[in-house]
Write a protein that holds these residues in place. Structure first.
Motif, PDB file in Angstrom:
ATOM      1  N   ARG A  22     -18.407   7.699   7.311  1.00 28.10           N
ATOM      2  CA  ARG A  22     -18.979   6.348   7.210  1.00 28.10           C
ATOM      3  C   ARG A  22     -20.264   6.166   6.595  1.00 28.10           C
ATOM      4  NH1 ARG A  22     -19.966   1.512   9.951  1.00 28.10           N
ATOM      5  NH2 ARG A  22     -18.662  -0.266   9.259  1.00 28.10           N
ATOM      6  N   MET A  23     -21.124   6.999   7.501  1.00 24.42           N
ATOM      7  CA  MET A  23     -22.516   6.796   6.972  1.00 24.42           C
ATOM      8  C   MET A  23     -22.682   7.256   5.644  1.00 24.42           C
ATOM      9  SD  MET A  23     -24.605   8.019  10.399  1.00 24.42           S
ATOM     10  CE  MET A  23     -24.446   7.042  11.981  1.00 24.42           C
ATOM     11  N   ALA A  24     -22.021   8.284   5.113  1.00 29.68           N
ATOM     12  CA  ALA A  24     -22.140   9.186   3.790  1.00 29.68           C
ATOM     13  C   ALA A  24     -22.040   8.195   2.588  1.00 29.68           C
ATOM     14  CB  ALA A  24     -21.395  10.381   3.592  1.00 29.68           C
ATOM     15  N   ARG A  25     -20.985   7.278   3.131  1.00 28.94           N
ATOM     16  CA  ARG A  25     -20.373   6.154   2.094  1.00 28.94           C
ATOM     17  C   ARG A  25     -21.554   4.894   2.042  1.00 28.94           C
ATOM     18  NH1 ARG A  25     -15.348   6.996   4.649  1.00 28.94           N
ATOM     19  NH2 ARG A  25     -15.672   5.393   5.749  1.00 28.94           N
ATOM     20  N   GLY A  26     -22.577   5.079   3.008  1.00 24.09           N
ATOM     21  CA  GLY A  26     -23.440   3.769   3.225  1.00 24.09           C
ATOM     22  C   GLY A  26     -22.645   2.639   3.721  1.00 24.09           C
ATOM     23  N   GLY A  27     -21.758   2.906   4.679  1.00 21.52           N
ATOM     24  CA  GLY A  27     -21.019   1.833   5.291  1.00 21.52           C
ATOM     25  C   GLY A  27     -21.582   0.945   6.279  1.00 21.52           C
ATOM     26  N   GLY A  28     -22.184  -0.247   5.713  1.00 22.91           N
ATOM     27  CA  GLY A  28     -22.589  -1.432   6.609  1.00 22.91           C
ATOM     28  C   GLY A  28     -22.998  -1.384   7.605  1.00 22.91           C
ATOM     29  N   GLU A  29     -22.183  -2.097   8.513  1.00 25.73           N
ATOM     30  CA  GLU A  29     -22.597  -2.603   9.850  1.00 25.73           C
ATOM     31  C   GLU A  29     -22.354  -1.308  10.918  1.00 25.73           C
ATOM     32  OE1 GLU A  29     -21.668  -7.065  10.734  1.00 25.73           O
ATOM     33  OE2 GLU A  29     -20.002  -6.246   9.999  1.00 25.73           O
ATOM     34  N   PRO A  30     -22.950  -1.323  12.047  1.00 26.76           N
ATOM     35  CA  PRO A  30     -23.159  -0.116  12.799  1.00 26.76           C
ATOM     36  C   PRO A  30     -21.849   0.114  13.453  1.00 26.76           C
ATOM     37  CG  PRO A  30     -24.414  -1.587  13.688  1.00 26.76           C
ATOM     38  CD  PRO A  30     -23.910  -2.104  12.279  1.00 26.76           C
ATOM     39  N   VAL A  31     -21.264   1.345  14.019  1.00 23.79           N
ATOM     40  CA  VAL A  31     -20.310   1.250  14.863  1.00 23.79           C
ATOM     41  C   VAL A  31     -20.893   2.343  15.896  1.00 23.79           C
ATOM     42  CG1 VAL A  31     -17.899   2.465  15.467  1.00 23.79           C
ATOM     43  CG2 VAL A  31     -18.377   0.728  13.434  1.00 23.79           C
ATOM     44  N   LEU A  32     -20.940   2.146  17.038  1.00 22.49           N
ATOM     45  CA  LEU A  32     -21.257   2.806  18.080  1.00 22.49           C
ATOM     46  C   LEU A  32     -20.588   3.773  18.953  1.00 22.49           C
ATOM     47  CD1 LEU A  32     -24.132   3.686  19.552  1.00 22.49           C
ATOM     48  CD2 LEU A  32     -23.651   1.942  21.411  1.00 22.49           C
ATOM     49  N   VAL A  33     -20.544   4.797  19.257  1.00 21.04           N
ATOM     50  CA  VAL A  33     -19.620   5.965  19.712  1.00 21.04           C
ATOM     51  C   VAL A  33     -20.233   6.563  21.104  1.00 21.04           C
ATOM     52  CG1 VAL A  33     -18.176   8.171  19.741  1.00 21.04           C
ATOM     53  CG2 VAL A  33     -18.108   6.421  17.785  1.00 21.04           C
ATOM     54  N   ARG A  34     -19.696   6.269  22.159  1.00 25.57           N
ATOM     55  CA  ARG A  34     -20.337   6.733  23.410  1.00 25.57           C
ATOM     56  C   ARG A  34     -19.061   7.811  24.011  1.00 25.57           C
ATOM     57  NH1 ARG A  34     -24.762   3.930  27.488  1.00 25.57           N
ATOM     58  NH2 ARG A  34     -25.322   5.902  28.680  1.00 25.57           N
ATOM     59  N   ILE A  35     -19.432   8.858  24.446  1.00 20.80           N
ATOM     60  CA  ILE A  35     -18.209   9.700  24.996  1.00 20.80           C
ATOM     61  C   ILE A  35     -18.809   9.587  26.423  1.00 20.80           C
ATOM     62  CG2 ILE A  35     -17.450  12.157  25.378  1.00 20.80           C
ATOM     63  CD1 ILE A  35     -16.899  10.940  22.429  1.00 20.80           C
ATOM     64  N   ASP A  36     -17.512   9.573  27.400  1.00 18.00           N
ATOM     65  CA  ASP A  36     -17.878   9.554  28.942  1.00 18.00           C
ATOM     66  C   ASP A  36     -18.781   8.241  29.136  1.00 18.00           C
ATOM     67  OD1 ASP A  36     -15.837  11.556  29.015  1.00 18.00           O
ATOM     68  OD2 ASP A  36     -17.439  13.063  29.019  1.00 18.00           O
ATOM     69  N   PRO A  37     -18.411   7.245  28.812  1.00 15.65           N
ATOM     70  CA  PRO A  37     -19.420   5.813  29.072  1.00 15.65           C
ATOM     71  C   PRO A  37     -19.264   5.980  30.640  1.00 15.65           C
ATOM     72  CG  PRO A  37     -17.301   5.245  28.126  1.00 15.65           C
ATOM     73  CD  PRO A  37     -17.173   6.531  28.157  1.00 15.65           C
ATOM     74  N   LEU A  38     -20.565   5.249  31.012  1.00 13.36           N
ATOM     75  CA  LEU A  38     -20.510   5.151  32.765  1.00 13.36           C
ATOM     76  C   LEU A  38     -19.628   3.910  33.032  1.00 13.36           C
ATOM     77  CD1 LEU A  38     -24.152   6.088  33.528  1.00 13.36           C
ATOM     78  CD2 LEU A  38     -22.089   7.578  34.194  1.00 13.36           C
ATOM     79  N   ASP A  39     -19.733   2.755  32.118  1.00 10.96           N
ATOM     80  CA  ASP A  39     -19.269   1.576  32.419  1.00 10.96           C
ATOM     81  C   ASP A  39     -18.126   1.616  31.607  1.00 10.96           C
ATOM     82  OD1 ASP A  39     -18.507  -0.875  33.055  1.00 10.96           O
ATOM     83  OD2 ASP A  39     -20.411  -1.851  32.183  1.00 10.96           O
ATOM     84  N   ILE A  40     -16.838   1.392  32.065  1.00  8.48           N
ATOM     85  CA  ILE A  40     -15.568   1.128  31.221  1.00  8.48           C
ATOM     86  C   ILE A  40     -14.777  -0.127  31.811  1.00  8.48           C
ATOM     87  CG2 ILE A  40     -15.568   3.398  30.176  1.00  8.48           C
ATOM     88  CD1 ILE A  40     -13.239   4.062  32.458  1.00  8.48           C
ATOM     89  N   GLY A  41     -15.483  -0.962  32.825  1.00 12.45           N
ATOM     90  CA  GLY A  41     -14.835  -1.755  33.538  1.00 12.45           C
ATOM     91  C   GLY A  41     -14.391  -2.936  32.481  1.00 12.45           C
TER      92      GLY A  41
END
Length: 716
Positions: free
Chosen positions: A697-716
């Motif tokens: 997605r970044m290589a295509r210059g794709g627009g708005e950000p998408v955030l990925v977090r592995i094993d997040p502390l807060d999944i409530g």
């Protein structure tokens, strides 16, 4: 410099984190025809190994690879593997994948290795500058950073920004003393209080690498016990690393290490030290002048020579999770170091997290605990005040201080200070059964239910499915409750109730480290409790529902950790120590506190999470971003076949003017979040697929950000 399509990956796909031996080989030369570099604008190149493979500090996923540069003859001596360099990145090079030029600015980087030939057939750009001849990136640190980047779906450059502190020239020019001789093997001392404590120290001193989950006894001796474990490791000729959650904890271990090893025998790595001091201490570790390190979160990457032991204290503290991409957790990083470097591992706390219980259940580590009778003698008496008691208590209705708590405080003030723990503002409650207080969960994914819309319809905070006909699976009740009790005027109310007693507060911007052994009321938020000289005579844990009612998977575990952390500062029951908690005695976390059984609570919690498919038994990733961008990302990512996508659901909007939460949406913007869950054994594939999708997605210059977090502390 080569373009992205022409340059090989250089090993950036990596291997799974468990295969660190293969990761160390990620920079080996590819067996393809190579061309010798030409001169750079007529300037002669190094006669031997004229190619430098450089990791450019770009920090974007689609450029998470190495680039080849020519080494001018004048930089040949200084341009060694591991040093910092400046390179011209993208000068005139056209990036075929995204159809745009990167620009030709100078960027920082690290030389990974020197080569005789390059895979790239065209002319190479030359190194612009060697910033420093200090080799700060060694192969072990590179392998660890690559393993962490792969595990958390991040870039290698981002991990190295966390691992290597900023350079300070004056500190770098200082001459450091040679390493001290190994100390003698210590006596077990307070480790004799634990069933296998002396054997653990003996294993460290003999050069072995034991792995243990240590449930520490209450009191201040935990720092001394860590110092003895470090000394035993140093006695074997190896190094040791200790990571604690706060500067206050680091200061206590620092003092204990000074007592056990002597002055100048260890390094203290904390942000409070300032850039020059911290870099000087880090250099002392890298050069081998000291073999022992204690520090806060960033110290998890400290380049300790011949590492023989890694220690983490209080792994349940949220401070151990980094707020910067790719959001690594200290516990996981130290597990990687223990497994890859075959060194000892010690996870210690007064309580026990579910992740620690899983390490024991999987037999990766062994439990290190005291006998039950000894633990009971050293813990305070715990008494409870439930809702029924509060309803009949005139004092509680008038001043929010139950009569039992008031009596315990009055008696305790005769003998010393009294601690009053109040939840900080901002706790958001989850819904629970009004009759038995069982958390309300979704029948589809077992996520927490919340009320939405004007009519209060129930929906899941994870998968978004409605639950209009919810009923409690424990007692059959249909009514829900959510309770928050304010703590704003606690100190003022206590001051009026005890006018002749000084009232001290600890929390927010003003955190006390210690208080004297004199009658006083100490009002503190969780995590800011000061240590009392000689221990507190009593502790009041108010508003238990404010922590138990949090809309989070870890609410019960976190509440118990906060309560035990405060109660561990109280004198033993035989010395008159008393703890009063305002919460229902029938609740599982409260029962665990009364029995002082954090391990039993964690084991049962782990069993329930395994049944429901919750972390840490499963692996989970949080993917968030603007609604359209998130939907596009989820449609394009190639997830493992056994992955389950929960959601997306809207995230709470951060009010404008408020600081952005780590991993959260910018203030005033609406983001959605989806959770991706996979069974054990698929975590590496999940991280790889999410990382690949973000890179594309970044290589295509794709627009708005998408955030990925592995094993997040807060999944409530």
């Amino acid at each position: 410099m080569s373009s992205e399509d022409e340059q090989p990956a250089g090993g950036t796909d990596g291997a799974p984190p468990e295969q660190l031996a293969l990761i160390r080989e990620s920079v080996r030369k590819a067996k393809v025809p190579r061309a010798k570099p030409r001169t750079w604008r007529g300037a002669p190149l190094a006669k031997e190994l004229p190619v430098a493979r450089v990791l450019v500090d770009k920090g974007v996923l689609h450029l998470d690879r190495y680039f080849d540069y020519a080494v001018p003859e004048e930089l040949d001596e200084q341009a060694q593997p591991g040093v910092r360099v400046r390179v011209r990145f993208g000068a005139g090079a056209h990036n075929v994948r995204d159809g745009r030029r990167e620009g030709g600015g100078l960027r920082d980087g690290y030389i990974v290795e020197r080569l005789a030939e390059s895979d790239y057939q065209g002319p190479l750009a030359a190194l612009a500058q060697v910033v420093s001849p200090e080799p700060v990136l060694d192969p072990d640190l590179l392998a660890l950073a690559r393993a962490v980047a792969d595990r958390y779906a991040g870039s290698l450059a981002d991990v190295l920004q966390l691992a290597i502190p900023p350079r300070h020239a004056r500190a770098e020019s200082r001459t450091l003393p040679p390493p001290p001789p190994p100390p003698s093997t210590p006596d077990p001392g307070p480790w004799q209080r634990y069933e296998h404590g002396p054997r653990f120290l003996e294993a460290l001193a003999s050069g072995r690498s034991p792995r243990a989950v240590w449930t520490a006894l209450p009191g201040p001796q935990w720092a001394q016990e860590i110092a003895l474990a470090v000394r035993a490791t140093l006695a074997s000729g190896r190094g040791a690393l200790v990571v604690v959650p706060s500067g206050r904890s680091a200061a206590r271990v620092d003092a204990a290490l000074t007592e056990a090893l002597g002055e100048g025998q260890h390094a203290l790595l904390t942000a409070d030290a300032g850039q020059e001091r911290r870099y000087l201490e880090w250099l002392a570790v890298r050069r081998g002048s000291v073999r022992a390190v204690v520090g806060t979160r960033a110290a998890m990457f400290a380049p300790v020579r011949d590492l023989g032991l890694v220690v983490i204290w209080d792994d349940g503290d949220s401070s151990h999770s980094d707020d910067n991409a790719p959001f690594p957790h200290v516990r996981e990083v130290l597990e990687l170091r223990a497994a890859g470097g075959k060194c000892g591992f010690l996870l210690g706390s007064w309580t026990c997290t579910v992740e620690a219980a899983q390490l024991v259940r999987s037999e990766w580590a062994v439990p290190l605990t005291a006998e039950r009778e000894r633990a009971r003698r050293l813990t305070p008496l715990v008494r409870t005040v439930g809702d029924g008691d509060l309803a009949r208590d005139e004092a509680a209705r008038a001043a929010r201080l139950p009569s039992l708590a008031w009596q315990a405080a009055r008696e305790g003030l005769r003998h010393g200070p009294v601690l009053v723990q109040v939840p900080r503002r901002g706790y958001v409650p989850r819904l629970a059964c009004d009759r038995c207080r069982e958390p309300a969960r979704c029948r589809h994914c077992a996520g927490p239910l919340e009320a939405s819309g004007g009519g209060g319809a129930l929906c899941c905070a994870w998968c978004g499915q409605d639950s209009p006909d919810w009923h409690c699976p424990e007692c059959g009740g249909f009514r829900l409750r959510a309770q928050v009790v304010g703590a704003r005027r606690t100190a003022e109310e206590l001051g009026r109730a005890f006018p002749a007693v000084p009232v001290r507060t600890s929390g927010r911007e003003h955190v006390l480290d210690t208080v004297p052994d004199a009658p006083a009321l100490v009002v503190s938020t969780p995590g800011a409790e000061p240590v009392a000289e000689g221990g507190y005579a009593a502790a009041l844990l108010l508003d238990g529902w404010a922590m138990l009612g949090r809309a989070d998977l870890r609410s019960g575990e976190e509440a118990l950790r906060r309560w035990i952390t405060a109660s561990a500062l109280v004198r033993p029951q035989e010395a008159g120590g008393t703890v009063v908690i305002v919460a229902e005695a029938t609740l599982r976390p409260v029962q665990a506190l009364v029995r002082w059984d954090p391990v039993g609570f964690a084991v049962r919690e782990l069993a329930e999470r395994a049944e429901l498919g919750f972390p840490p038994v499963s692996r989970m990733a949080s993917v968030s971003g603007p609604p359209d961008a998130l939907a596009e990302f989820l449609a394009g990512v190639e997830l493992p076949g056994d992955a389950e996508v929960l959601g997306p659901v809207p995230l709470p909007v951060t009010p404008a003017g408020r600081p952005r939460r780590p991993g959260g949406p910018p203030p005033g913007e609406q983001w959605d979040r989806a959770l991706v869950r996979v069974p054990p054994g698929t975590g590496a594939a999940l991280a790889a697929s999410l990382k690949s999708a973000r890179a594309a997605r970044m290589a295509r210059g794709g627009g708005e950000p998408v955030l990925v977090r592995i094993d997040p502390l807060d999944i409530g």
